[in-house]
Design a protein around this motif. Structure first.
Motif, PDB file in Angstrom:
ATOM      1  N   GLY A 185      25.752 108.042  69.028  1.00 30.13           N
ATOM      2  CA  GLY A 185      26.121 106.715  68.515  1.00 30.13           C
ATOM      3  C   GLY A 185      25.250 106.352  67.337  1.00 30.13           C
ATOM      4  O   GLY A 185      24.027 106.278  67.470  1.00 30.13           O
ATOM      5  N   ALA A 211      21.796 100.546  67.809  1.00 32.80           N
ATOM      6  CA  ALA A 211      20.815 100.971  68.815  1.00 32.80           C
ATOM      7  C   ALA A 211      20.391 102.425  68.577  1.00 32.80           C
ATOM      8  O   ALA A 211      19.197 102.760  68.669  1.00 32.80           O
ATOM      9  N   SER A 216      25.290 103.516  65.171  1.00 31.15           N
ATOM     10  CA  SER A 216      25.511 102.161  64.631  1.00 31.15           C
ATOM     11  C   SER A 216      24.174 101.431  64.524  1.00 31.15           C
ATOM     12  O   SER A 216      23.507 101.495  63.493  1.00 31.15           O
ATOM     13  N   GLU A 249      27.508 110.998  65.634  1.00 31.94           N
ATOM     14  CA  GLU A 249      28.388 109.831  65.487  1.00 31.94           C
ATOM     15  C   GLU A 249      29.839 110.346  65.461  1.00 31.94           C
ATOM     16  O   GLU A 249      30.175 111.212  64.680  1.00 31.94           O
ATOM     17  N   SER A 297      19.779  95.220  70.707  1.00 30.85           N
ATOM     18  CA  SER A 297      19.815  96.659  70.414  1.00 30.85           C
ATOM     19  C   SER A 297      18.530  97.150  69.760  1.00 30.85           C
ATOM     20  O   SER A 297      17.977  98.172  70.164  1.00 30.85           O
ATOM     21  N   PRO A 322      29.917  89.516  71.466  1.00 35.97           N
ATOM     22  CA  PRO A 322      29.420  88.742  70.319  1.00 35.97           C
ATOM     23  C   PRO A 322      29.201  87.268  70.659  1.00 35.97           C
ATOM     24  O   PRO A 322      28.503  86.564  69.939  1.00 35.97           O
ATOM     25  N   TRP A 357      32.530 108.895  64.489  1.00 34.80           N
ATOM     26  CA  TRP A 357      33.234 108.548  63.243  1.00 34.80           C
ATOM     27  C   TRP A 357      32.934 109.611  62.178  1.00 34.80           C
ATOM     28  O   TRP A 357      31.834 110.169  62.183  1.00 34.80           O
ATOM     29  N   ALA A 369      24.137 105.672  73.022  1.00 35.25           N
ATOM     30  CA  ALA A 369      24.171 104.357  72.352  1.00 35.25           C
ATOM     31  C   ALA A 369      25.516 104.228  71.639  1.00 35.25           C
ATOM     32  O   ALA A 369      25.581 104.049  70.434  1.00 35.25           O
ATOM     33  N   ASP A 383      31.744 114.254  65.424  1.00 34.90           N
ATOM     34  CA  ASP A 383      31.662 115.074  66.641  1.00 34.90           C
ATOM     35  C   ASP A 383      31.219 114.178  67.799  1.00 34.90           C
ATOM     36  O   ASP A 383      30.751 113.060  67.562  1.00 34.90           O
ATOM     37  N   TYR A 384      31.394 114.636  69.001  1.00 38.51           N
ATOM     38  CA  TYR A 384      30.925 113.843  70.146  1.00 38.51           C
ATOM     39  C   TYR A 384      30.707 114.723  71.366  1.00 38.51           C
ATOM     40  O   TYR A 384      31.184 115.863  71.443  1.00 38.51           O
ATOM     41  N   GLN A 420      31.236  91.722  60.890  1.00 41.28           N
ATOM     42  CA  GLN A 420      30.888  90.495  60.184  1.00 41.28           C
ATOM     43  C   GLN A 420      29.379  90.350  60.126  1.00 41.28           C
ATOM     44  O   GLN A 420      28.640  91.280  60.455  1.00 41.28           O
TER      45      GLN A 420
END
Ligand SMILES: Cc1cc2nc3c(=O)[nH]c(=O)nc-3n(C[C@H](O)[C@H](O)[C@H](O)COP(=O)(O)OP(=O)(O)OC[C@H]3O[C@@H](n4cnc5c(N)ncnc54)[C@H](O)[C@@H]3O)c2cc1C
Length: 434
Positions: free
Chosen positions: A15, A19, A17, A38, A315, A306, A40, A159, A127-128, A48
């Motif tokens: 992950g 954390a 992002s 990651e 995080s 949120p 993505w 994370a 990849d994951y 936001q």
């Protein structure tokens, strides 16, 4: 524990992002070898403005990145509540409402952490994890990736956000509860046109049908971050649809939402960073495996949604404590796991509390309900926006605390003595360095 031994320990962080990279940042300093994977294909944009406050701000200060945080401030001038015809009911400036001087876009925050880790961390995109095998005989973890690769690590940190798959792979979701709060949310970017009404504000538009729209400016990218929120007792499965299907759902739900909704729908089709989620809180009985070698961190461990306004702060603070405890207890991962929980669970428990009327009380079904709610916000705006109230707030807090002393605000534990690698920050707008 010698520095040489510490340098051999490898950590896979799944992950990329907030954390994940925050943990990589600290682990690099403590001499661990870090890899971030990651899912993505690139650093994930979008989101936001997010608040960095309390323990989160302290963690960022310890990173030496407060200056960079300020440099990336969105420049948002305050908050405005209107109805669908843009009639203003409440307006608050920076500091007297929900906007503070540490507003930064989520994507910008992720980028800041990426810039500060990319030289020392191996970043793998696209990849994951599909398999995690703790090998007792060799005291390590074999990880299998979707790409077919198999690698060995000493520790794994998951994370991956609230809907983490790696968490299921590593923990089987035992003792983990995802509690929906009956709310859909979506974020995406649209152009910031010159005549955009309230273009320099966090503009919140309350609508009937238990819906809201909001826009927040991003002056650097000349875009507005659009957001929508609507209540739905049950998941309608929108979160699992393809991006184009999700866009069609948003357009349908907001088609009667007035001029702002029209503008949002007009640009929605071209938006490339749509994030659509049915919100839920994550409650995990434990944040680590029995051996203390696999960890949960960030929203994967304790997502508050949120609505608590603390997701990013938790995080960065949680990643700081987890990394510090791993550095401190390198010969005893079980102790590291225990100390991570002892230090951080009370903070999370407090932060996750949502008042019983949130989010339902904020969203109205009828036009009349919206009017009453907006008039209430006008009164709240007078109280909280009044110069007198702002000026007197420290005095009121001071007097109150004499009669009703609260527990003293604790600071985060200090792990400075375990730093073996004082990395030079890439950021030029730095303040105090760790
Ligand atoms: C695109 C996006 C926009 C957001 N916008 C806002 C916002 O506007 N306001 C707000 O309050 N919060 C927002 N959030 C949530 C906010 O970032 C988190 O609440 C908080 O910062 C906790 O961060 P996290 O790193 O734990 O989780 P997240 O920020 O959710 O990040 C998880 C990361 O893990 C990646 N990932 C997921 N599954 C896997 C997998 N199987 N393998 C590897 N990687 C995986 C994701 O792509 C993502 O990059 C957003 C999150 C994302 C991903």
């Amino acid at each position: 524990m010698s520095v040489a031994t510490a340098a051999k320990k490898s950590v896979l962080i799944s992950g990329g992002s907030i954390a994940g990279p925050a943990a990589a940042f600290w682990l690099n300093r403590y001499g661990f070898k870090t890899t971030v994977v990651e899912r993505w294909p690139e650093l994930r944009p979008g989101g936001q403005s997010i608040d960095v406050a309390h323990y989160g701000l302290e963690a960022v200060q310890r990173m030496g990145l407060e200056g960079e945080l300020r440099a990336r401030f969105t420049g948002e001038k305050g908050t405005t509540f209107t109805d669908k015809n843009n009639q203003v009911y409440m307006q608050l400036g920076v500091g007297s409402g929900p906007t503070n001087e540490f507003e930064i876009l989520r994507g910008d925050f992720a980028d800041m952490l990426y810039q500060e880790t990319k030289a020392d961390t191996e970043w793998i995109f696209g990849d994951y994890i599909i398999g995690v095998n703790e090998r007792l005989s060799t005291d390590d973890i074999e990880v299998e990736f979707k790409s077919g690769k198999k690698e060995i690590y000493d520790y794994v940190i998951i994370a991956e956000g609230a809907r983490s798959w790696g968490r299921k792979t590593a923990f089987g979701n035992k003792g983990i509860e995802y509690k929906p709060i009956g709310t859909y949310i979506a974020y995406f970017s649209i152009p910031l046109e010159q005549d955009t009404p309230f273009g320099d504000q966090w503009h919140v538009i309350w609508l009937s049908g238990q819906r809201a729209i909001y826009f927040r400016p991003d002056f650097k990218a000349k875009t507005q971050r659009a957001g929508i929120m609507f209540l739905s007792k049950e998941s309608k499965g929108y979160e699992k649809l393809s991006e184009s299907e999700q866009k069609a759902v948003i357009a349908e739900i907001y088609k009667d939402g007035g001029i702002n909704a029209e503008r949002m729908i007009k640009h929605l089709d071209k938006s490339e960073d749509l994030y659509f989620e049915y919100l839920g809180q994550v409650h995990a009985e434990k944040w680590s495996s029995e051996s203390g070698k696999i960890y949960l961190c960030g929203d994967s461990a304790w997502c508050g949604t949120p609505l608590i306004g603390m997701g990013t702060s938790l995080s960065v603070a949680g990643a700081y404590i987890l990394s510090g405890e791993l550095a401190k207890n390198q010969n005893n991962p079980r102790l590291a796991a225990k100390s991570y929980e002892n230090n951080f669970r009370p903070i999370v428990k407090e932060a996750q509390k949502l008042p019983p009327f949130i989010p339902r009380a904020l969203f109205q079904e009828s036009e009349w309900g919206v009017k009453i709610w907006l008039n209430t916000t006008t009164v709240l705006g007078w109280i909280f926006g009044s110069r007198l109230v702002i000026a007197l707030t420290p005095t009121i807090v001071n007097i109150w605390s004499r009669f009703f002393p609260t527990e003293e605000k604790k600071t985060l534990p200090d792990y400075e003595q375990y730093i073996t690698n004082p990395i030079k920050l890439v950021s030029t707008a730095t303040t105090k360095k760790a």
